[in-house]
Design an enzyme around this catalytic site. Structure first.
Site, PDB file in Angstrom:
ATOM      1  N   TYR A 120      13.784 -17.027  31.167  1.00 44.67           N
ATOM      2  CA  TYR A 120      14.492 -15.953  31.883  1.00 44.67           C
ATOM      3  C   TYR A 120      15.162 -15.012  30.879  1.00 44.67           C
ATOM      4  O   TYR A 120      15.045 -13.786  30.992  1.00 44.67           O
ATOM      5  CB  TYR A 120      15.519 -16.574  32.840  1.00 44.67           C
ATOM      6  CG  TYR A 120      16.426 -15.573  33.491  1.00 44.67           C
ATOM      7  CD1 TYR A 120      15.928 -14.643  34.406  1.00 44.67           C
ATOM      8  CD2 TYR A 120      17.786 -15.545  33.205  1.00 44.67           C
ATOM      9  CE1 TYR A 120      16.763 -13.712  35.006  1.00 44.67           C
ATOM     10  CE2 TYR A 120      18.618 -14.622  33.801  1.00 44.67           C
ATOM     11  CZ  TYR A 120      18.110 -13.711  34.694  1.00 44.67           C
ATOM     12  OH  TYR A 120      18.931 -12.786  35.283  1.00 44.67           O
TER      13      TYR A 120
ATOM     14  N   GLU B 256      22.172 -13.286  43.114  1.00 47.85           N
ATOM     15  CA  GLU B 256      23.521 -13.341  42.533  1.00 47.85           C
ATOM     16  C   GLU B 256      24.542 -13.774  43.577  1.00 47.85           C
ATOM     17  O   GLU B 256      25.456 -14.547  43.287  1.00 47.85           O
ATOM     18  CB  GLU B 256      23.916 -11.993  41.913  1.00 47.85           C
ATOM     19  CG  GLU B 256      23.129 -11.617  40.676  1.00 47.85           C
ATOM     20  CD  GLU B 256      23.388 -12.484  39.452  1.00 47.85           C
ATOM     21  OE1 GLU B 256      24.335 -13.304  39.458  1.00 47.85           O
ATOM     22  OE2 GLU B 256      22.628 -12.355  38.475  1.00 47.85           O
TER      23      GLU B 256
ATOM     24  N   TRP C 296      23.623 -20.617  37.436  1.00 47.08           N
ATOM     25  CA  TRP C 296      22.446 -19.749  37.496  1.00 47.08           C
ATOM     26  C   TRP C 296      21.169 -20.585  37.334  1.00 47.08           C
ATOM     27  O   TRP C 296      20.132 -20.277  37.897  1.00 47.08           O
ATOM     28  CB  TRP C 296      22.529 -18.644  36.439  1.00 47.08           C
ATOM     29  CG  TRP C 296      21.421 -17.652  36.565  1.00 47.08           C
ATOM     30  CD1 TRP C 296      20.434 -17.414  35.662  1.00 47.08           C
ATOM     31  CD2 TRP C 296      21.152 -16.779  37.680  1.00 47.08           C
ATOM     32  NE1 TRP C 296      19.587 -16.447  36.134  1.00 47.08           N
ATOM     33  CE2 TRP C 296      20.001 -16.040  37.369  1.00 47.08           C
ATOM     34  CE3 TRP C 296      21.776 -16.554  38.897  1.00 47.08           C
ATOM     35  CZ2 TRP C 296      19.459 -15.097  38.227  1.00 47.08           C
ATOM     36  CZ3 TRP C 296      21.236 -15.609  39.753  1.00 47.08           C
ATOM     37  CH2 TRP C 296      20.081 -14.886  39.424  1.00 47.08           C
TER      38      TRP C 296
END
Length: 191
Positions: free
Chosen positions: A18, A40, A48
Protein backbone atom coordinates in the site's frame (compact mmCIF):
# COMPACT_ATOMS: atom_id res chain seq x y z
CA UNK A 1 18.84 -5.40 -4.83
CA UNK A 2 19.15 -2.18 -2.86
CA UNK A 3 16.55 -1.80 -0.10
CA UNK A 4 14.49 1.37 0.07
CA UNK A 5 14.03 3.47 3.17
CA UNK A 6 10.29 3.57 3.86
CA UNK A 7 8.04 5.39 6.28
CA UNK A 8 8.24 3.72 9.69
CA UNK A 9 4.63 2.47 9.64
CA UNK A 10 5.07 0.30 6.52
CA UNK A 11 6.11 -2.95 8.21
CA UNK A 12 3.82 -5.74 7.00
CA UNK A 13 3.64 -7.08 3.45
CA UNK A 14 0.22 -5.50 2.97
CA UNK A 15 1.28 -2.13 4.41
CA UNK A 16 4.48 -2.08 2.32
CA UNK A 17 2.52 -2.74 -0.89
CA UNK A 18 0.00 0.00 0.00
CA UNK A 19 2.80 2.42 0.94
CA UNK A 20 4.85 1.75 -2.18
CA UNK A 21 1.98 1.85 -4.70
CA UNK A 22 -0.75 4.08 -3.34
CA UNK A 23 -0.33 6.11 -0.16
CA UNK A 24 0.24 9.74 -0.95
CA UNK A 25 -0.16 9.40 -4.71
CA UNK A 26 -2.44 12.22 -5.95
CA UNK A 27 -5.88 10.82 -6.81
CA UNK A 28 -8.31 12.61 -9.12
CA UNK A 29 -10.74 9.79 -9.87
CA UNK A 30 -14.08 10.29 -8.10
CA UNK A 31 -14.72 6.61 -7.47
CA UNK A 32 -11.30 6.18 -5.84
CA UNK A 33 -11.84 9.32 -3.77
CA UNK A 34 -15.18 7.91 -2.63
CA UNK A 35 -13.53 4.60 -1.76
CA UNK A 36 -10.95 6.27 0.45
CA UNK A 37 -13.54 8.49 2.11
CA UNK A 38 -15.62 5.43 3.04
CA UNK A 39 -12.62 3.33 4.10
CA UNK A 40 -11.19 6.11 6.26
CA UNK A 41 -14.55 6.43 8.02
CA UNK A 42 -14.74 2.65 8.49
CA UNK A 43 -11.24 2.70 9.98
CA UNK A 44 -12.23 5.04 12.86
CA UNK A 45 -11.12 3.33 16.07
CA UNK A 46 -9.36 0.51 14.20
CA UNK A 47 -6.01 -0.02 12.53
CA UNK A 48 -5.50 0.77 8.85
CA UNK A 49 -4.07 -2.75 8.51
CA UNK A 50 -7.52 -4.12 9.43
CA UNK A 51 -9.10 -2.07 6.65
CA UNK A 52 -6.45 -3.12 4.11
CA UNK A 53 -7.18 -6.78 4.90
CA UNK A 54 -10.90 -6.16 4.32
CA UNK A 55 -10.55 -3.88 1.32
CA UNK A 56 -11.40 -6.47 -1.34
CA UNK A 57 -14.50 -7.47 0.64
CA UNK A 58 -15.50 -3.81 0.90
CA UNK A 59 -15.18 -3.42 -2.85
CA UNK A 60 -17.49 -6.40 -3.42
CA UNK A 61 -19.95 -5.38 -0.69
CA UNK A 62 -20.19 -1.74 -1.84
CA UNK A 63 -20.47 -2.26 -5.60
CA UNK A 64 -16.83 -1.30 -6.24
CA UNK A 65 -17.54 1.99 -4.45
CA UNK A 66 -19.93 3.25 -7.09
CA UNK A 67 -21.55 6.21 -5.27
CA UNK A 68 -24.64 6.08 -7.50
CA UNK A 69 -25.34 2.49 -6.47
CA UNK A 70 -24.41 2.95 -2.80
CA UNK A 71 -26.70 5.99 -2.56
CA UNK A 72 -29.66 3.76 -3.44
CA UNK A 73 -29.09 1.20 -0.67
CA UNK A 74 -32.14 0.57 1.51
CA UNK A 75 -32.86 -1.33 4.74
CA UNK A 76 -32.63 -4.74 3.09
CA UNK A 77 -29.12 -4.01 1.79
CA UNK A 78 -28.08 -2.67 5.22
CA UNK A 79 -29.17 -5.99 6.78
CA UNK A 80 -27.15 -7.89 4.19
CA UNK A 81 -24.08 -5.73 4.93
CA UNK A 82 -24.55 -6.24 8.68
CA UNK A 83 -24.19 -9.99 8.16
CA UNK A 84 -21.11 -9.64 5.89
CA UNK A 85 -18.10 -10.84 7.90
CA UNK A 86 -15.75 -9.38 5.29
CA UNK A 87 -16.42 -5.78 6.35
CA UNK A 88 -16.69 -3.85 9.61
CA UNK A 89 -20.21 -4.68 10.75
CA UNK A 90 -21.02 -1.42 12.47
CA UNK A 91 -24.52 -0.14 11.67
CA UNK A 92 -23.52 3.52 12.08
CA UNK A 93 -20.55 3.15 9.72
CA UNK A 94 -22.65 1.31 7.14
CA UNK A 95 -25.44 3.90 7.31
CA UNK A 96 -22.80 6.61 7.09
CA UNK A 97 -21.41 5.13 3.86
CA UNK A 98 -24.88 5.34 2.31
CA UNK A 99 -25.52 8.87 3.57
CA UNK A 100 -22.07 9.92 2.37
CA UNK A 101 -22.76 8.47 -1.09
CA UNK A 102 -25.87 10.66 -1.33
CA UNK A 103 -23.99 13.75 -0.19
CA UNK A 104 -21.10 12.84 -2.52
CA UNK A 105 -23.48 12.82 -5.50
CA UNK A 106 -24.84 16.24 -4.51
CA UNK A 107 -21.29 17.63 -4.50
CA UNK A 108 -20.63 16.07 -7.90
CA UNK A 109 -23.68 17.85 -9.30
CA UNK A 110 -22.68 21.18 -7.74
CA UNK A 111 -18.96 21.15 -8.64
CA UNK A 112 -18.91 18.83 -11.66
CA UNK A 113 -16.88 16.26 -9.73
CA UNK A 114 -15.90 15.47 -6.16
CA UNK A 115 -12.30 15.89 -7.33
CA UNK A 116 -12.94 19.55 -8.24
CA UNK A 117 -14.55 20.11 -4.84
CA UNK A 118 -12.04 18.39 -2.56
CA UNK A 119 -8.80 19.60 -4.13
CA UNK A 120 -9.86 23.22 -3.52
CA UNK A 121 -8.91 22.69 0.14
CA UNK A 122 -5.22 22.52 -0.88
CA UNK A 123 -5.49 25.02 -3.76
CA UNK A 124 -5.33 22.18 -6.30
CA UNK A 125 -1.77 21.15 -5.40
CA UNK A 126 -0.49 18.65 -2.82
CA UNK A 127 0.96 20.13 0.34
CA UNK A 128 4.57 18.97 0.85
CA UNK A 129 5.81 18.10 4.30
CA UNK A 130 8.76 20.25 5.29
CA UNK A 131 11.93 19.06 7.01
CA UNK A 132 11.59 19.02 10.79
CA UNK A 133 7.82 19.38 10.74
CA UNK A 134 6.09 16.50 12.52
CA UNK A 135 3.12 14.68 11.03
CA UNK A 136 0.07 15.99 12.84
CA UNK A 137 -3.24 14.17 13.33
CA UNK A 138 -5.09 17.13 11.78
CA UNK A 139 -4.42 20.54 10.23
CA UNK A 140 -6.29 23.72 9.43
CA UNK A 141 -6.97 22.29 5.96
CA UNK A 142 -8.46 19.08 7.36
CA UNK A 143 -10.47 21.16 9.86
CA UNK A 144 -11.91 23.18 6.96
CA UNK A 145 -12.66 20.06 4.89
CA UNK A 146 -14.28 18.31 7.86
CA UNK A 147 -16.44 21.31 8.68
CA UNK A 148 -17.60 21.75 5.10
CA UNK A 149 -18.34 18.03 4.61
CA UNK A 150 -20.40 17.98 7.82
CA UNK A 151 -22.40 21.01 6.64
CA UNK A 152 -23.11 19.07 3.45
CA UNK A 153 -24.50 16.07 5.36
CA UNK A 154 -21.48 13.75 5.60
CA UNK A 155 -20.82 11.54 8.65
CA UNK A 156 -17.60 10.02 10.00
CA UNK A 157 -15.63 12.93 8.60
CA UNK A 158 -13.96 14.43 11.65
CA UNK A 159 -10.79 16.40 11.09
CA UNK A 160 -8.50 13.45 11.91
CA UNK A 161 -10.36 11.19 9.46
CA UNK A 162 -10.21 13.94 6.84
CA UNK A 163 -6.48 14.35 7.34
CA UNK A 164 -5.93 10.61 6.92
CA UNK A 165 -8.03 10.82 3.75
CA UNK A 166 -5.93 13.76 2.50
CA UNK A 167 -2.73 11.78 3.14
CA UNK A 168 -4.08 8.68 1.41
CA UNK A 169 -5.21 10.49 -1.76
CA UNK A 170 -2.09 12.63 -2.07
CA UNK A 171 -3.51 15.99 -1.09
CA UNK A 172 -0.65 15.96 1.43
CA UNK A 173 2.75 14.35 0.94
CA UNK A 174 3.50 13.11 4.46
CA UNK A 175 6.09 10.51 3.52
CA UNK A 176 9.23 10.76 5.66
CA UNK A 177 11.72 12.99 3.88
CA UNK A 178 14.18 10.06 3.81
CA UNK A 179 11.54 7.74 2.32
CA UNK A 180 12.07 6.91 -1.35
CA UNK A 181 8.41 7.75 -2.03
CA UNK A 182 8.74 11.34 -0.79
CA UNK A 183 10.71 12.44 -3.87
CA UNK A 184 8.55 10.35 -6.24
CA UNK A 185 5.39 11.98 -4.91
CA UNK A 186 6.97 15.45 -4.89
CA UNK A 187 7.88 15.01 -8.58
CA UNK A 188 4.30 13.99 -9.40
CA UNK A 189 3.13 17.19 -7.73
CA UNK A 190 5.35 19.28 -10.00
CA UNK A 191 3.87 17.85 -13.21
Amino acid sequence: MKSHHRCHWAKTELAVAYHDREWGTPVHDDRTLFEFLILEGAQAGLSWETILRKRASYRRAFNKFDPDKVAKYQARKIQKLMSNEGIIRNRLKIASAIQNARAFRTIQKEFGSFDAYVWRFVNGKPLQRKRGVPVLPKTSESDALSSDLKKRGFNFVGSTICYSFMQAVGMVNDHDLECFRYREIAKLSEE
